[in-house]
Design a protein around this motif. Structure first.
Motif, short mmCIF file in Angstrom:
data_model
loop_
_atom_site.label_atom_id
_atom_site.label_comp_id
_atom_site.label_asym_id
_atom_site.label_seq_id
_atom_site.Cartn_x
_atom_site.Cartn_y
_atom_site.Cartn_z
N MET A 55 95.81 -41.70 13.76
CA MET A 55 96.56 -42.18 12.60
C MET A 55 97.55 -41.14 12.14
O MET A 55 97.33 -39.93 12.30
CB MET A 55 95.60 -42.47 11.42
CG MET A 55 94.71 -43.66 11.58
SD MET A 55 93.84 -43.94 10.01
CE MET A 55 92.69 -45.22 10.54
N SER A 56 98.64 -41.61 11.55
CA SER A 56 99.55 -40.68 10.89
C SER A 56 98.92 -40.25 9.56
O SER A 56 97.97 -40.86 9.07
CB SER A 56 100.89 -41.37 10.62
OG SER A 56 100.73 -42.40 9.65
N GLN A 57 99.46 -39.18 8.98
CA GLN A 57 98.95 -38.72 7.69
C GLN A 57 99.11 -39.79 6.62
O GLN A 57 98.24 -39.96 5.75
CB GLN A 57 99.69 -37.44 7.27
CG GLN A 57 99.36 -36.24 8.13
CD GLN A 57 100.07 -34.97 7.64
OE1 GLN A 57 100.90 -35.01 6.73
NE2 GLN A 57 99.72 -33.84 8.25
N GLU A 58 100.21 -40.54 6.70
CA GLU A 58 100.45 -41.59 5.71
C GLU A 58 99.42 -42.71 5.86
O GLU A 58 98.90 -43.24 4.86
CB GLU A 58 101.87 -42.15 5.87
CG GLU A 58 102.98 -41.18 5.50
CD GLU A 58 103.24 -40.13 6.57
OE1 GLU A 58 102.71 -40.28 7.70
OE2 GLU A 58 103.96 -39.15 6.28
N GLU A 59 99.11 -43.10 7.11
CA GLU A 59 98.13 -44.16 7.34
C GLU A 59 96.76 -43.74 6.86
O GLU A 59 96.03 -44.53 6.24
CB GLU A 59 98.09 -44.51 8.83
CG GLU A 59 99.30 -45.28 9.32
CD GLU A 59 99.32 -45.45 10.82
OE1 GLU A 59 99.85 -46.46 11.29
OE2 GLU A 59 98.80 -44.54 11.52
N PHE A 60 96.39 -42.50 7.13
CA PHE A 60 95.07 -42.04 6.70
C PHE A 60 94.99 -41.93 5.18
O PHE A 60 93.96 -42.23 4.58
CB PHE A 60 94.74 -40.69 7.35
CG PHE A 60 93.33 -40.23 7.11
CD1 PHE A 60 92.25 -41.03 7.46
CD2 PHE A 60 93.07 -39.00 6.54
CE1 PHE A 60 90.95 -40.62 7.24
CE2 PHE A 60 91.77 -38.57 6.31
CZ PHE A 60 90.70 -39.39 6.67
N ALA A 61 96.09 -41.53 4.56
CA ALA A 61 96.11 -41.45 3.10
C ALA A 61 95.92 -42.83 2.48
O ALA A 61 95.18 -42.99 1.50
CB ALA A 61 97.44 -40.84 2.63
N ARG A 62 96.56 -43.84 3.05
CA ARG A 62 96.39 -45.21 2.55
C ARG A 62 94.95 -45.68 2.75
O ARG A 62 94.40 -46.40 1.91
CB ARG A 62 97.36 -46.16 3.24
CG ARG A 62 98.81 -45.99 2.82
CD ARG A 62 99.65 -47.19 3.21
NE ARG A 62 99.68 -47.40 4.65
CZ ARG A 62 100.60 -46.86 5.45
NH1 ARG A 62 101.54 -46.07 4.95
NH2 ARG A 62 100.59 -47.11 6.74
N LEU A 63 94.35 -45.25 3.86
CA LEU A 63 92.96 -45.62 4.12
C LEU A 63 92.03 -45.01 3.08
O LEU A 63 91.12 -45.68 2.57
CB LEU A 63 92.56 -45.15 5.52
CG LEU A 63 91.25 -45.69 6.10
CD1 LEU A 63 91.36 -47.18 6.34
CD2 LEU A 63 90.90 -44.96 7.39
N LYS A 64 92.28 -43.77 2.72
CA LYS A 64 91.41 -43.09 1.75
C LYS A 64 91.50 -43.72 0.36
O LYS A 64 90.50 -43.85 -0.34
CB LYS A 64 91.76 -41.60 1.69
CG LYS A 64 91.29 -40.82 2.91
CD LYS A 64 91.31 -39.32 2.69
CE LYS A 64 92.70 -38.80 2.52
NZ LYS A 64 92.72 -37.31 2.40
N ILE A 65 92.70 -44.11 -0.05
CA ILE A 65 92.84 -44.66 -1.39
C ILE A 65 92.38 -46.12 -1.46
O ILE A 65 92.30 -46.68 -2.56
CB ILE A 65 94.29 -44.54 -1.90
CG1 ILE A 65 95.25 -45.39 -1.05
CG2 ILE A 65 94.74 -43.09 -1.93
CD1 ILE A 65 96.67 -45.41 -1.59
N SER A 66 92.06 -46.72 -0.31
CA SER A 66 91.58 -48.10 -0.32
C SER A 66 90.15 -48.21 -0.83
O SER A 66 89.66 -49.32 -1.08
CB SER A 66 91.66 -48.69 1.09
OG SER A 66 90.70 -48.10 1.96
N GLY A 67 89.48 -47.07 -0.98
CA GLY A 67 88.10 -47.08 -1.47
C GLY A 67 87.06 -47.24 -0.37
O GLY A 67 85.87 -47.33 -0.65
#
Length: 217
Positions: A55-67
């Motif tokens: 994953m890109s850093q942006e994709e992983f960041a979105r994954l983390k904030i999804s809960g």
């Protein structure tokens, strides 16, 4: 309970996962990019696991904030992400495990995932594990007698010896039957067989068989 593991293999080989969504008591485990695939199909995984290096850093960041519950590991580790996911699935003590997104793309990943089926048998686990993609269903069996139902969408059935030899292989109800044959690792004798009845049986007395049900594109 059935555990579904979705890995990050080529997306075009994934079946429609929503057809499995309606089944009761399913736990979904995402492996790395498999979390994105699940979310794209409207499925929220129970947990995501892996090093997430695909994953890109942006994709992983979105994954983390999804809960989503995430168990992240360093890339430098002794187990593959898939092995970590299977270990997690075992801890849930399921009736069976189905794996998606584990085929296609890099050949080393495919071979590692197939080898995990063998490792599960060697561990003495009684929980069946099946690898599924759009064209194939694959699983391994220890000696015994088994029944296969006809699946029109998966016409071809192959029996591939994974151990040095498989003894006493008998196929009944198949286009190409066998009776008490010994086949060895590397044999292509039992590739692309077909059922001629609504169901057939296969049995063998020793060794390990990889069973693959397939269809053409």
């Amino acid at each position: 309970m059935i555990v579904h593991i979705v890995a990050g293999g080529p997306k075009d080989l994934l079946p429609d996962l929503t057809t499995y969504k309606s089944q009761e008591n399913i736990k979904w485990i995402a492996v790395d990019r498999g979390a994105i695939y699940l979310q794209e199909q409207g499925i929220t995984p129970n947990e995501a696991i892996g090093d997430f290096d695909s994953m890109s850093q942006e994709e992983f960041a979105r994954l983390k904030i999804s809960g989503l519950t995430i168990e992240q590991f360093k890339a430098e580790k002794d187990e593959t992400d898939m092995e970590l996911a299977i270990n997690l699935a075992y801890r849930l003590n399921p009736e069976s495990i189905r794996i998606f997104g584990a085929t296609g793309g890099r050949l080393d990943h495919l071979m590692a995932n197939i080898s995990l089926l063998y490792k599960a048998l060697e561990w003495g686990r009684d929980i069946p594990i099946t690898i599924i993609d759009k064209q194939n269903i694959a699983f391994m069996k220890k000696p015994g007698s088994y029944t296969l139902e006809q699946l029109p969408q998966m016409k071809y059935i192959s029996f591939i010896p994974i151990s040095k030899e498989v003894e006493g292989l008998t196929l009944k109800g198949f286009k190409y039957p066998l009776e008490n044959r010994h086949i060895f690792f590397g044999s292509t004798l039992c590739i692309s067989n077909e059922l001629i009845l609504n169901h057939g049986t296969y049995s063998f007395s020793s060794g390990i068989l990889l069973v693959i049900r397939s269809r053409d594109k």
